[in-house]
Scaffold this motif. Structure first.
Motif, PDB file in Angstrom:
ATOM      1  N   GLY A 114      72.565  39.464  30.695  1.00  0.00           N
ATOM      2  CA  GLY A 114      71.357  39.073  29.967  1.00  0.00           C
ATOM      3  C   GLY A 114      70.971  40.092  28.917  1.00  0.00           C
ATOM      4  N   PHE A 115      70.027  39.667  28.062  1.00  0.00           N
ATOM      5  CA  PHE A 115      69.611  40.513  26.951  1.00  0.00           C
ATOM      6  C   PHE A 115      69.077  41.860  27.428  1.00  0.00           C
ATOM      7  CE2 PHE A 115      68.536  36.479  24.265  1.00  0.00           C
ATOM      8  CZ  PHE A 115      69.899  36.234  24.139  1.00  0.00           C
ATOM      9  N   GLY A 116      68.509  41.912  28.648  1.00  0.00           N
ATOM     10  CA  GLY A 116      67.984  43.166  29.189  1.00  0.00           C
ATOM     11  C   GLY A 116      69.099  44.148  29.540  1.00  0.00           C
TER      12      GLY A 116
ATOM     13  N   LEU B  11      81.033  31.661  21.393  1.00  0.00           N
ATOM     14  CA  LEU B  11      81.515  31.210  20.088  1.00  0.00           C
ATOM     15  C   LEU B  11      80.419  31.265  19.020  1.00  0.00           C
ATOM     16  CD1 LEU B  11      84.008  29.916  18.753  1.00  0.00           C
ATOM     17  CD2 LEU B  11      83.131  27.685  19.466  1.00  0.00           C
ATOM     18  N   ARG B  12      80.810  31.719  17.851  1.00  0.00           N
ATOM     19  CA  ARG B  12      79.910  31.729  16.700  1.00  0.00           C
ATOM     20  C   ARG B  12      80.618  31.142  15.503  1.00  0.00           C
ATOM     21  NH1 ARG B  12      77.119  32.411  20.286  1.00  0.00           N
ATOM     22  NH2 ARG B  12      75.572  34.016  20.714  1.00  0.00           N
ATOM     23  N   TRP B  13      79.824  30.514  14.620  1.00  0.00           N
ATOM     24  CA  TRP B  13      80.401  29.944  13.408  1.00  0.00           C
ATOM     25  C   TRP B  13      79.649  30.473  12.205  1.00  0.00           C
ATOM     26  CZ3 TRP B  13      80.442  23.943  12.176  1.00  0.00           C
ATOM     27  CH2 TRP B  13      81.165  23.731  10.991  1.00  0.00           C
TER      28      TRP B  13
ATOM     29  N   LEU C 220      81.087  28.533  38.234  1.00  0.00           N
ATOM     30  CA  LEU C 220      80.225  27.383  37.930  1.00  0.00           C
ATOM     31  C   LEU C 220      79.068  27.863  37.080  1.00  0.00           C
ATOM     32  CD1 LEU C 220      80.008  25.491  41.355  1.00  0.00           C
ATOM     33  CD2 LEU C 220      81.373  24.901  39.340  1.00  0.00           C
ATOM     34  N   ASP C 221      79.071  27.443  35.820  1.00  0.00           N
ATOM     35  CA  ASP C 221      78.083  27.903  34.849  1.00  0.00           C
ATOM     36  C   ASP C 221      76.803  27.075  34.957  1.00  0.00           C
ATOM     37  OD1 ASP C 221      77.090  29.368  32.761  1.00  0.00           O
ATOM     38  OD2 ASP C 221      78.620  28.768  31.318  1.00  0.00           O
ATOM     39  N   ASP C 222      75.694  27.682  34.572  1.00  0.00           N
ATOM     40  CA  ASP C 222      74.392  26.995  34.554  1.00  0.00           C
ATOM     41  C   ASP C 222      74.108  26.324  35.888  1.00  0.00           C
ATOM     42  OD1 ASP C 222      74.622  27.809  31.987  1.00  0.00           O
ATOM     43  OD2 ASP C 222      74.357  25.845  31.064  1.00  0.00           O
TER      44      ASP C 222
ATOM     45  N   VAL D  40      69.065  37.867  32.551  1.00  0.00           N
ATOM     46  CA  VAL D  40      68.362  39.081  32.994  1.00  0.00           C
ATOM     47  C   VAL D  40      67.775  39.722  31.733  1.00  0.00           C
ATOM     48  CG1 VAL D  40      68.586  41.313  34.148  1.00  0.00           C
ATOM     49  CG2 VAL D  40      69.993  39.383  34.878  1.00  0.00           C
ATOM     50  N   GLU D  41      66.524  39.390  31.441  1.00  0.00           N
ATOM     51  CA  GLU D  41      65.943  39.814  30.165  1.00  0.00           C
ATOM     52  C   GLU D  41      65.204  41.140  30.255  1.00  0.00           C
ATOM     53  OE1 GLU D  41      63.692  36.590  28.432  1.00  0.00           O
ATOM     54  OE2 GLU D  41      65.546  35.607  27.784  1.00  0.00           O
ATOM     55  N   THR D  42      64.719  41.484  31.454  1.00  0.00           N
ATOM     56  CA  THR D  42      63.919  42.712  31.580  1.00  0.00           C
ATOM     57  C   THR D  42      64.335  43.494  32.828  1.00  0.00           C
ATOM     58  OG1 THR D  42      62.243  41.699  32.990  1.00  0.00           O
ATOM     59  CG2 THR D  42      61.904  41.521  30.606  1.00  0.00           C
TER      60      THR D  42
HETATM   61  P1  C2E Z   1      76.292  29.784  28.571  1.00  0.00           P
HETATM   62  O1  C2E Z   1      77.721  29.736  28.884  1.00  0.00           O
HETATM   63  O2  C2E Z   1      75.327  29.556  29.686  1.00  0.00           O
HETATM   64  O3  C2E Z   1      76.070  31.178  27.860  1.00  0.00           O
HETATM   65  C1  C2E Z   1      74.899  31.933  27.928  1.00  0.00           C
HETATM   66  C2  C2E Z   1      74.012  31.709  26.730  1.00  0.00           C
HETATM   67  O4  C2E Z   1      72.772  32.375  26.945  1.00  0.00           O
HETATM   68  C3  C2E Z   1      74.549  32.311  25.425  1.00  0.00           C
HETATM   69  O5  C2E Z   1      74.041  31.544  24.359  1.00  0.00           O
HETATM   70  C4  C2E Z   1      73.894  33.697  25.419  1.00  0.00           C
HETATM   71  O6  C2E Z   1      73.790  34.258  24.128  1.00  0.00           O
HETATM   72  C5  C2E Z   1      72.543  33.368  25.976  1.00  0.00           C
HETATM   73  N1  C2E Z   1      71.934  34.496  26.685  1.00  0.00           N
HETATM   74  C6  C2E Z   1      72.531  35.525  27.289  1.00  0.00           C
HETATM   75  N2  C2E Z   1      71.624  36.347  27.865  1.00  0.00           N
HETATM   76  C7  C2E Z   1      70.418  35.816  27.616  1.00  0.00           C
HETATM   77  C8  C2E Z   1      69.070  36.205  27.942  1.00  0.00           C
HETATM   78  O7  C2E Z   1      68.810  37.227  28.575  1.00  0.00           O
HETATM   79  N3  C2E Z   1      68.080  35.377  27.505  1.00  0.00           N
HETATM   80  C9  C2E Z   1      68.334  34.242  26.777  1.00  0.00           C
HETATM   81  N4  C2E Z   1      67.308  33.500  26.389  1.00  0.00           N
HETATM   82  N5  C2E Z   1      69.585  33.844  26.463  1.00  0.00           N
HETATM   83  C10 C2E Z   1      70.605  34.623  26.868  1.00  0.00           C
HETATM   84  P2  C2E Z   1      74.968  30.959  23.208  1.00  0.00           P
HETATM   85  O8  C2E Z   1      75.982  31.973  22.795  1.00  0.00           O
HETATM   86  O9  C2E Z   1      74.079  30.359  22.174  1.00  0.00           O
HETATM   87  O10 C2E Z   1      75.762  29.802  23.929  1.00  0.00           O
HETATM   88  C11 C2E Z   1      75.114  28.658  24.413  1.00  0.00           C
HETATM   89  C12 C2E Z   1      76.045  27.802  25.214  1.00  0.00           C
HETATM   90  O11 C2E Z   1      77.095  27.272  24.393  1.00  0.00           O
HETATM   91  C13 C2E Z   1      76.771  28.560  26.315  1.00  0.00           C
HETATM   92  O12 C2E Z   1      75.923  28.702  27.430  1.00  0.00           O
HETATM   93  C14 C2E Z   1      77.967  27.672  26.566  1.00  0.00           C
HETATM   94  O13 C2E Z   1      77.628  26.601  27.403  1.00  0.00           O
HETATM   95  C15 C2E Z   1      78.254  27.133  25.169  1.00  0.00           C
HETATM   96  N6  C2E Z   1      79.372  27.881  24.581  1.00  0.00           N
HETATM   97  C16 C2E Z   1      79.377  29.117  24.009  1.00  0.00           C
HETATM   98  N7  C2E Z   1      80.611  29.452  23.586  1.00  0.00           N
HETATM   99  C17 C2E Z   1      81.429  28.414  23.921  1.00  0.00           C
HETATM  100  C18 C2E Z   1      82.829  28.162  23.779  1.00  0.00           C
HETATM  101  O14 C2E Z   1      83.620  28.978  23.281  1.00  0.00           O
HETATM  102  N8  C2E Z   1      83.295  26.965  24.247  1.00  0.00           N
HETATM  103  C19 C2E Z   1      82.476  26.049  24.826  1.00  0.00           C
HETATM  104  N9  C2E Z   1      82.996  24.891  25.255  1.00  0.00           N
HETATM  105  N10 C2E Z   1      81.161  26.257  24.987  1.00  0.00           N
HETATM  106  C20 C2E Z   1      80.644  27.432  24.551  1.00  0.00           C
END
Ligand code: C2E
Ligand code: MG
Ligand code: MG
Ligand code: MG
Length: 292
Positions: free
Chosen positions: A258-260, A62-64, A179-181, A239-241
């Protein structure tokens, strides 16, 4: 004023608290208006099989686009919405939008499952399964397996029995759960045991530093072993690299995000990205080290 009062002093009226409550309400109003004015949008980040290069899914993020503050990340506004019923409205919008996108891709011949993050608040919403069923009915051509729910491991689940029931209902409809994170909360093992999740997403914090932090390496090994024992799929976040991918493949973890591999992108960019993208040659050559 409130600070000067010091710890433990009782105050009937806390002007700072009052101010922050008022600004919170203003912000919640802004979110509602933002929804009306289409200031919210989703980006999609590919999930791939790092060995074959196959696209296995796309996570909706999600983005705003805030009119005054610019582009905001979920971490900047979700925490304060989470305590409010507005989270359910916003979450519902995300589900609808992501399903509409999956249906568009399906129409274009791209069979990409979409993953939607579901907050703890939404998981305690009694009608969530019913609502998902309703939304899936809008797209009868779309197999229900095209939707995956990402359940935050850290989202303290107050009522585990209720959430387990809810997710079981979703799984019976064909929706999948991950299961996230994973590994960041206090109840990882309980969740692994109880929740009907087919996939574990290793939190990016364990992946990012794994190349030079022996502790993170041990945690990663542990999570992979645990997921295997429970017969769950594993995907690594962060997965950055190329090196991260190499190590994961060596350890037998084929799925990555991941960004990689790719940054989150607009839905329209994803097909072209997939056309172009190939795993780094060094990934294809790696065979997993046999575990014991
Ligand atoms: P998440 O579900 O663990 O999503 C992964 C986050 O890590 C995303 O950040 C993504 O942009 C970022 N990411 C992906 N690959 C990499 C990488 O290689 N390195 C790094 N440093 N970061 C990476 P984002 O988009 O800022 O979202 C953060 C968290 O916000 C998400 O973590 C999720 O928990 C929550 N979120 C995002 N969209 C939604 C949504 O629509 N609804 C709800 N309830 N939560 C959301
Ligand atoms: Mg997620
Ligand atoms: Mg995550
Ligand atoms: Mg996260």
């Amino acid at each position: 004023q409130a600070k000067l009062a010091g710890k433990g002093r009782f105050q009937l009226f806390d002007p700072e608290h009052d101010r922050s409550m008022r600004s919170l309400h203003r912000e919640l109003d802004r979110v509602e208006q933002g929804l009306d004015k289409s200031e919210f949008f989703l980006l999609y980040q590919p999930k791939v099989n790092m060995r074959s290069g196959e696209l296995i899914g796309a996570e909706a993020l999600l983005r705003w686009q805030h009119p005054e503050l610019g582009l905001l990340l979920p971490g900047q506004y979700l925490p304060f919405i989470e305590g409010h019923s507005l989270m359910e409205t916003l979450g519902d919008w995300v589900l609808r939008e992501a399903l509409a996108q999956a249906a568009k891709w399906h129409q274009a011949g791209l069979e990409i499952p979409v993953s939607v993050n579901i907050s703890a608040r939404q998981l305690h919403q009694l009608d969530l399964a019913g609502r998902i069923e309703e939304l899936l009915k809008l797209y009868p051509e779309l197999p229900s397996g095209r939707l995956e729910l990402e359940v935050l491991e850290t989202g303290a689940l107050e009522d585990l029995a209720l959430v387990t029931d809810l997710l079981n209902t979703c799984v019976r409809m064909g929706v999948s759960v991950s299961l996230d994170d994973f590994g960041t909360g206090y109840s990882s093992l309980t969740y692994l045991k109880r929740l009907p999740a087919s996939t574990v997403k290793v939190d990016q914090s364990f992946v990012q530093d794994v190349l030079d932090a022996p502790e993170d390496f041990k945690i990663l090994l542990g999570i992979l072993g645990m997921a295997r024992a429970f017969e769950r799929q594993v995907i690594a976040e962060g997965v950055e690299t190329i090196e991260h991918g190499k190590l994961l493949l060596r350890l037998g973890c084929e799925f990555g995000q991941g960004f990689g591999i790719a940054k989150p992108m607009p839905a329209e960019s994803l097909p072209a990205w997939y056309q172009e993208w190939r795993p780094p040659p060094s990934w294809a050559e790696l065979s997993p080290i046999p575990s014991n």
